[in-house]
Design a protein around this motif. Sequence first.
Motif, PDB file in Angstrom:
ATOM      1  N   ASP A   1       0.824  -1.212   0.000  1.00 12.07           N
ATOM      2  CA  ASP A   1       0.000   0.000   0.000  1.00 12.07           C
ATOM      3  C   ASP A   1       0.857   1.260   0.000  1.00 12.07           C
ATOM      4  O   ASP A   1       0.565   2.236  -0.701  1.00 12.07           O
ATOM      5  CB  ASP A   1      -0.937   0.012   1.207  1.00 12.07           C
ATOM      6  N   ALA A   2       1.935   1.243   0.786  1.00 12.33           N
ATOM      7  CA  ALA A   2       2.829   2.402   0.851  1.00 12.33           C
ATOM      8  C   ALA A   2       3.538   2.619  -0.484  1.00 12.33           C
ATOM      9  O   ALA A   2       3.664   3.756  -0.954  1.00 12.33           O
ATOM     10  CB  ALA A   2       3.846   2.210   1.972  1.00 12.33           C
ATOM     11  N   LEU A   3       3.991   1.536  -1.111  1.00  8.23           N
ATOM     12  CA  LEU A   3       4.653   1.657  -2.411  1.00  8.23           C
ATOM     13  C   LEU A   3       3.691   2.167  -3.476  1.00  8.23           C
ATOM     14  O   LEU A   3       4.052   3.012  -4.312  1.00  8.23           O
ATOM     15  CB  LEU A   3       5.250   0.314  -2.834  1.00  8.23           C
ATOM     16  N   GLU A   4       2.456   1.675  -3.437  1.00  9.60           N
ATOM     17  CA  GLU A   4       1.453   2.137  -4.395  1.00  9.60           C
ATOM     18  C   GLU A   4       1.147   3.628  -4.190  1.00  9.60           C
ATOM     19  O   GLU A   4       1.051   4.384  -5.157  1.00  9.60           O
ATOM     20  CB  GLU A   4       0.177   1.317  -4.247  1.00  9.60           C
ATOM     21  N   ALA A   5       1.045   4.050  -2.950  1.00 10.20           N
ATOM     22  CA  ALA A   5       0.795   5.462  -2.659  1.00 10.20           C
ATOM     23  C   ALA A   5       1.968   6.330  -3.125  1.00 10.20           C
ATOM     24  O   ALA A   5       1.764   7.418  -3.674  1.00 10.20           O
ATOM     25  CB  ALA A   5       0.553   5.658  -1.160  1.00 10.20           C
ATOM     26  N   ALA A   6       3.194   5.846  -2.930  1.00  7.77           N
ATOM     27  CA  ALA A   6       4.366   6.594  -3.370  1.00  7.77           C
ATOM     28  C   ALA A   6       4.405   6.695  -4.896  1.00  7.77           C
ATOM     29  O   ALA A   6       4.717   7.751  -5.453  1.00  7.77           O
ATOM     30  CB  ALA A   6       5.642   5.936  -2.850  1.00  7.77           C
ATOM     31  N   PHE A   7       4.066   5.603  -5.569  1.00  6.97           N
ATOM     32  CA  PHE A   7       4.033   5.615  -7.028  1.00  6.97           C
ATOM     33  C   PHE A   7       3.004   6.622  -7.531  1.00  6.97           C
ATOM     34  O   PHE A   7       3.290   7.440  -8.411  1.00  6.97           O
ATOM     35  CB  PHE A   7       3.716   4.211  -7.556  1.00  6.97           C
ATOM     36  N   LYS A   8       1.805   6.577  -6.969  1.00  7.76           N
ATOM     37  CA  LYS A   8       0.750   7.505  -7.388  1.00  7.76           C
ATOM     38  C   LYS A   8       1.134   8.956  -7.107  1.00  7.76           C
ATOM     39  O   LYS A   8       0.863   9.840  -7.926  1.00  7.76           O
ATOM     40  CB  LYS A   8      -0.559   7.158  -6.685  1.00  7.76           C
ATOM     41  N   ALA A   9       1.778   9.198  -5.973  1.00  6.27           N
ATOM     42  CA  ALA A   9       2.227  10.559  -5.653  1.00  6.27           C
ATOM     43  C   ALA A   9       3.265  11.020  -6.668  1.00  6.27           C
ATOM     44  O   ALA A   9       3.255  12.179  -7.093  1.00  6.27           O
ATOM     45  CB  ALA A   9       2.801  10.605  -4.238  1.00  6.27           C
ATOM     46  N   GLY A  10       4.157  10.121  -7.081  1.00  2.08           N
ATOM     47  CA  GLY A  10       5.167  10.459  -8.086  1.00  2.08           C
ATOM     48  C   GLY A  10       4.548  10.770  -9.431  1.00  2.08           C
ATOM     49  O   GLY A  10       4.970  11.709 -10.117  1.00  2.08           O
ATOM     50  N   VAL A  11       3.545  10.005  -9.800  1.00  2.00           N
ATOM     51  CA  VAL A  11       2.846  10.257 -11.067  1.00  2.00           C
ATOM     52  C   VAL A  11       2.182  11.628 -11.027  1.00  2.00           C
ATOM     53  O   VAL A  11       2.303  12.421 -11.965  1.00  2.00           O
ATOM     54  CB  VAL A  11       1.807   9.143 -11.353  1.00  2.00           C
ATOM     55  N   GLU A  12       1.500  11.932  -9.932  1.00  3.64           N
ATOM     56  CA  GLU A  12       0.832  13.230  -9.805  1.00  3.64           C
ATOM     57  C   GLU A  12       1.833  14.376  -9.806  1.00  3.64           C
ATOM     58  O   GLU A  12       1.611  15.400 -10.451  1.00  3.64           O
ATOM     59  CB  GLU A  12      -0.006  13.268  -8.531  1.00  3.64           C
ATOM     60  N   LEU A  13       2.928  14.205  -9.090  1.00  4.20           N
ATOM     61  CA  LEU A  13       3.961  15.244  -9.034  1.00  4.20           C
ATOM     62  C   LEU A  13       4.585  15.448 -10.411  1.00  4.20           C
ATOM     63  O   LEU A  13       4.802  16.579 -10.838  1.00  4.20           O
ATOM     64  CB  LEU A  13       5.028  14.870  -8.004  1.00  4.20           C
ATOM     65  N   GLY A  14       4.845  14.350 -11.116  1.00  3.60           N
ATOM     66  CA  GLY A  14       5.416  14.445 -12.455  1.00  3.60           C
ATOM     67  C   GLY A  14       4.477  15.098 -13.441  1.00  3.60           C
ATOM     68  O   GLY A  14       4.898  15.882 -14.293  1.00  3.60           O
ATOM     69  N   ALA A  15       3.189  14.818 -13.325  1.00  7.31           N
ATOM     70  CA  ALA A  15       2.200  15.399 -14.231  1.00  7.31           C
ATOM     71  C   ALA A  15       2.045  16.898 -14.006  1.00  7.31           C
ATOM     72  O   ALA A  15       1.745  17.647 -14.933  1.00  7.31           O
ATOM     73  CB  ALA A  15       0.856  14.701 -14.048  1.00  7.31           C
ATOM     74  N   SER A  16       2.287  17.351 -12.780  1.00  9.44           N
ATOM     75  CA  SER A  16       2.111  18.767 -12.476  1.00  9.44           C
ATOM     76  C   SER A  16       3.404  19.575 -12.647  1.00  9.44           C
ATOM     77  O   SER A  16       3.374  20.797 -12.575  1.00  9.44           O
ATOM     78  CB  SER A  16       1.595  18.942 -11.048  1.00  9.44           C
ATOM     79  N   SER A  17       4.510  18.906 -12.879  1.00  9.50           N
ATOM     80  CA  SER A  17       5.796  19.600 -13.054  1.00  9.50           C
ATOM     81  C   SER A  17       5.924  20.131 -14.473  1.00  9.50           C
ATOM     82  O   SER A  17       5.448  19.513 -15.420  1.00  9.50           O
ATOM     83  CB  SER A  17       6.958  18.648 -12.786  1.00  9.50           C
ATOM     84  N   PRO A  18       6.607  21.272 -14.608  1.00  5.89           N
ATOM     85  CA  PRO A  18       6.830  21.781 -15.968  1.00  5.89           C
ATOM     86  C   PRO A  18       7.710  20.817 -16.759  1.00  5.89           C
ATOM     87  O   PRO A  18       8.615  20.191 -16.208  1.00  5.89           O
ATOM     88  CB  PRO A  18       7.540  23.111 -15.749  1.00  5.89           C
ATOM     89  N   LYS A  19       7.397  20.674 -18.023  1.00  5.72           N
ATOM     90  CA  LYS A  19       8.150  19.768 -18.889  1.00  5.72           C
ATOM     91  C   LYS A  19       9.462  20.417 -19.330  1.00  5.72           C
ATOM     92  O   LYS A  19       9.523  21.617 -19.572  1.00  5.72           O
ATOM     93  CB  LYS A  19       7.320  19.401 -20.127  1.00  5.72           C
ATOM     94  N   ALA A  20      10.490  19.610 -19.437  1.00  7.42           N
ATOM     95  CA  ALA A  20      11.796  20.097 -19.878  1.00  7.42           C
ATOM     96  C   ALA A  20      11.753  20.420 -21.365  1.00  7.42           C
ATOM     97  O   ALA A  20      11.101  19.716 -22.143  1.00  7.42           O
ATOM     98  CB  ALA A  20      12.868  19.042 -19.602  1.00  7.42           C
TER      99      ALA A  20
END
Length: 68
Positions: free
Chosen positions: A41-60
Amino acid sequence: MSQIDTILTLIAQKHLGIDTLQTRHADSLDFHDTAVWCIRDALEAAFKAGVELGASSPKATEAEIAKD
């Protein structure tokens, strides 16, 4: 505390029952017996948080990518 540290701490608290991710130099505080489903559950939550953070970050830009 950085945004990532905050997210990881919240995940550890919610899914693993760990108050802090800071080293406290005591075995009873730094080592934890954790069920595999809680770790999953913790790994899944971390993965989802990373996806959300990556989607909201400006693209290079191409220039920034070429620089690396």
